[in-house]
Design an enzyme around this catalytic site. Sequence first.
Site, PDB file in Angstrom:
ATOM      1  N   GLY A   2       0.841  -1.186   0.000  1.00 55.49           N
ATOM      2  CA  GLY A   2       0.000   0.000   0.000  1.00 55.49           C
ATOM      3  C   GLY A   2       0.877   1.238   0.000  1.00 55.49           C
ATOM      4  O   GLY A   2       1.325   1.711  -1.040  1.00 55.49           O
ATOM      5  N   GLN A  39     -23.449  16.045  14.949  1.00 56.21           N
ATOM      6  CA  GLN A  39     -23.727  16.542  16.292  1.00 56.21           C
ATOM      7  C   GLN A  39     -24.748  17.680  16.261  1.00 56.21           C
ATOM      8  O   GLN A  39     -25.644  17.750  17.112  1.00 56.21           O
ATOM      9  CB  GLN A  39     -22.432  17.017  16.954  1.00 56.21           C
ATOM     10  CG  GLN A  39     -22.570  17.330  18.431  1.00 56.21           C
ATOM     11  CD  GLN A  39     -22.747  16.073  19.285  1.00 56.21           C
ATOM     12  OE1 GLN A  39     -22.423  14.973  18.859  1.00 56.21           O
ATOM     13  NE2 GLN A  39     -23.279  16.236  20.488  1.00 56.21           N
ATOM     14  N   GLY A  48     -30.050  13.703  17.263  1.00 55.44           N
ATOM     15  CA  GLY A  48     -30.536  12.370  16.915  1.00 55.44           C
ATOM     16  C   GLY A  48     -30.827  12.220  15.437  1.00 55.44           C
ATOM     17  O   GLY A  48     -30.602  11.155  14.847  1.00 55.44           O
ATOM     18  N   GLU A 106      -5.005   7.718  -1.650  1.00 52.08           N
ATOM     19  CA  GLU A 106      -3.899   8.526  -2.184  1.00 52.08           C
ATOM     20  C   GLU A 106      -2.805   8.759  -1.141  1.00 52.08           C
ATOM     21  O   GLU A 106      -2.173   9.815  -1.099  1.00 52.08           O
ATOM     22  CB  GLU A 106      -4.405   9.883  -2.713  1.00 52.08           C
ATOM     23  CG  GLU A 106      -5.539   9.812  -3.699  1.00 52.08           C
ATOM     24  CD  GLU A 106      -5.126   9.250  -5.046  1.00 52.08           C
ATOM     25  OE1 GLU A 106      -3.962   8.852  -5.201  1.00 52.08           O
ATOM     26  OE2 GLU A 106      -5.981   9.195  -5.943  1.00 52.08           O
TER      27      GLU A 106
END
Length: 387
Positions: A139, A343, A347, A370
């Site tokens: 990677g 936030q 809910g 990337e």
Amino acid sequence: MNAASAKPVERQLPTEEARELLTLTRELVARELQPRAAEDEAAGRFPRDVFATLGEAGLLSLPYPEQFGGGDQPYEVYLQVLEELAAGWLAVGLGVSVHTLSCHALAGFGTDEQRAAWLPGMLSGAQLGAYCLSEPQAGSDAASLRTRAESTADGYVIRGTKAWITHGGKADFYSAIVRTGEDGPRGISCLLVPGDAANLSAAPPEHKMGMNSSPTAQLHFDGVEVDRERLIGELGQGFQIALAALDSGRLGIAACAIGVAQAALDLAVEYAGTRKQFGRPIADFQGLSFMLADMATQIEAGRALYLSAARRKDAGLAFSKQAAMAKLFCTDTAMKVTTDAVQVLGGYGYTQDFPAERYMREAKVLQIVEGTNQIQRLVIGRHLTRV
């Protein structure tokens, strides 16, 4: 509720053509992207038709030369178009960034004959590209890749597996970074592989926490034959080509990140202005208004950072350090802003009735692709201590 009704970001664009291009982009986002993004993401549908539409509008070729069918636009303009697309639908914005990245090797390192033969088709919108660098065991350490291309009388035979390929199995061509020689970076080359090549197959797409409309899959090269003329650049130049492409690609990710963050902020501002508690909009409460102010400031700073790096690139100056900084800051900003947007909605932010939770899930991957943000810090640190 979504961010479609938000006031457009005010932009400083260098030409009237660029301003018209941005207006066109916003019209396409409102008409083609925003109405279907949530439903297609939930269903995991790949919007290939949207990329065709963007191609017809010239939005898949913006930073490349006009002589090959490109838009001949500076990176400063291209990135702002990319930000608008990502704000409407990240799978599309990121897809355009990946396509642009996949054209980079040919445009920057190909011969005149190669560019004339293949680049017009790649930039026309009829084709969609993918970039093949990562592997299951390679990677961030790209120099350790194992996918090998053996030389034959007519060209190369490729064997190995590439991983985390955006548009894997869907692309019409792949810019593949493969090993053609000794271990290490000097033994790596770049091959342009047709998407319909024999013995090339894609694994089932990865099951991800977000970006479900953007297929990410392993690619298996089981003896894929390509002609010798599909070698891009010199033999052994592939690692250099890959790094050059990543510098540009990181700016694309930075712009996409700011697009997602802007969409999340627009949603949060709209919600805070209409949601009432204790007899007044919650935006009137200092704690929440300060949160919105911080979100907006971080977005403006990120946008300024990626545009500054883009202007260095357009001026022909070194921009690798600045690209890493932009990718790092903008993607961290996207993660923070989208989390704060959830936030703000309380809910409701945790439900799929609003796009805040989708923005948050999508933002996370931008800190990884990337080059992870830990790698960006490593790149920046090396630039600072280089003698």
